[in-house]
Scaffold this motif. Sequence first.
Motif, short mmCIF file in Angstrom:
data_model
loop_
_atom_site.label_atom_id
_atom_site.label_comp_id
_atom_site.label_asym_id
_atom_site.label_seq_id
_atom_site.Cartn_x
_atom_site.Cartn_y
_atom_site.Cartn_z
N LYS A 1 50.90 38.51 39.56
CA LYS A 1 49.60 37.94 39.21
C LYS A 1 49.79 36.75 38.28
O LYS A 1 50.74 36.70 37.50
N VAL B 1 42.17 43.48 39.47
CA VAL B 1 41.89 42.04 39.63
C VAL B 1 41.60 41.43 38.26
O VAL B 1 42.12 40.36 37.91
N ARG C 1 42.35 39.82 48.67
CA ARG C 1 42.09 41.18 48.20
C ARG C 1 40.95 41.80 49.04
O ARG C 1 40.08 42.50 48.53
N VAL D 1 41.34 34.49 43.73
CA VAL D 1 41.26 35.79 44.41
C VAL D 1 40.07 35.83 45.35
O VAL D 1 38.94 35.49 44.96
N ARG E 1 44.88 34.51 46.71
CA ARG E 1 45.26 35.91 46.91
C ARG E 1 44.18 36.63 47.72
O ARG E 1 43.00 36.58 47.37
#
Length: 230
Positions: A51, A98, A81, A57, A79
């Motif tokens: 991370k 997160v 998710r 995200v 990213r």
Amino acid sequence: MQKIFHKAMLVVAFILTGYTSSTFAQIVKWDSTHRPGKYKELVAKFKEEPKSKKDIVFLGNSITAGTDWAKLLNLPQARNRGISGDISFGVLERLQDVIDGKPAKIFILIGINDISRNIPDSVILRNYKTIISRIRKGSKKTQIYFNTLLPVNSAFDKFKNHYGKDEHILWLNDEIRQLAAKNVTIVDLYPIFTDENKHLKANLTKDGLHLIPAGYEVWAKFLQEAGYLK
């Protein structure tokens, strides 16, 4: 036992607030505990991934999970998710991981599976606000981007539980747009993906719910032209 208590409390809420019988029917037939089959596996995988405070995200369900965001946007820090089949309660359950990463941006798209499972609109909206509140509290510098829900297209006849509930999508989208007052950037995808009949554009989907690569290209172009990725 927990589910029974949950429903009992909602019955009390129904009595106290004077919901209509149709709303009551929706309220008593939902389950906040549902998690997709690969939920635990994917959550564990996400926790192991590196991370960075530069991360962007993309958080949501199968619509988010359906592309490689880093490749699509040419952003190595993007990213994915997304978890196929996830609902807003599932996002809340895995949100801390997160938040702990203190990402630069979070793009959220969740709710269509909640609607398909008859989770009340007011509960979904409450979860949206909780998601925002928790991010604000745990990662103050993270910029929050909330996507409006995409339309569906029943002509494909594949996801019957998602069809015939357009009024819920429209109501939630109106409420999502009002989240701008909470210093949240609203990414209004709905009109971009909607045809003249208020359905998901047939040339951008493979099944009336999920997008094909052309659909993700439309999404990416919108994000880039709107300056949301800068």
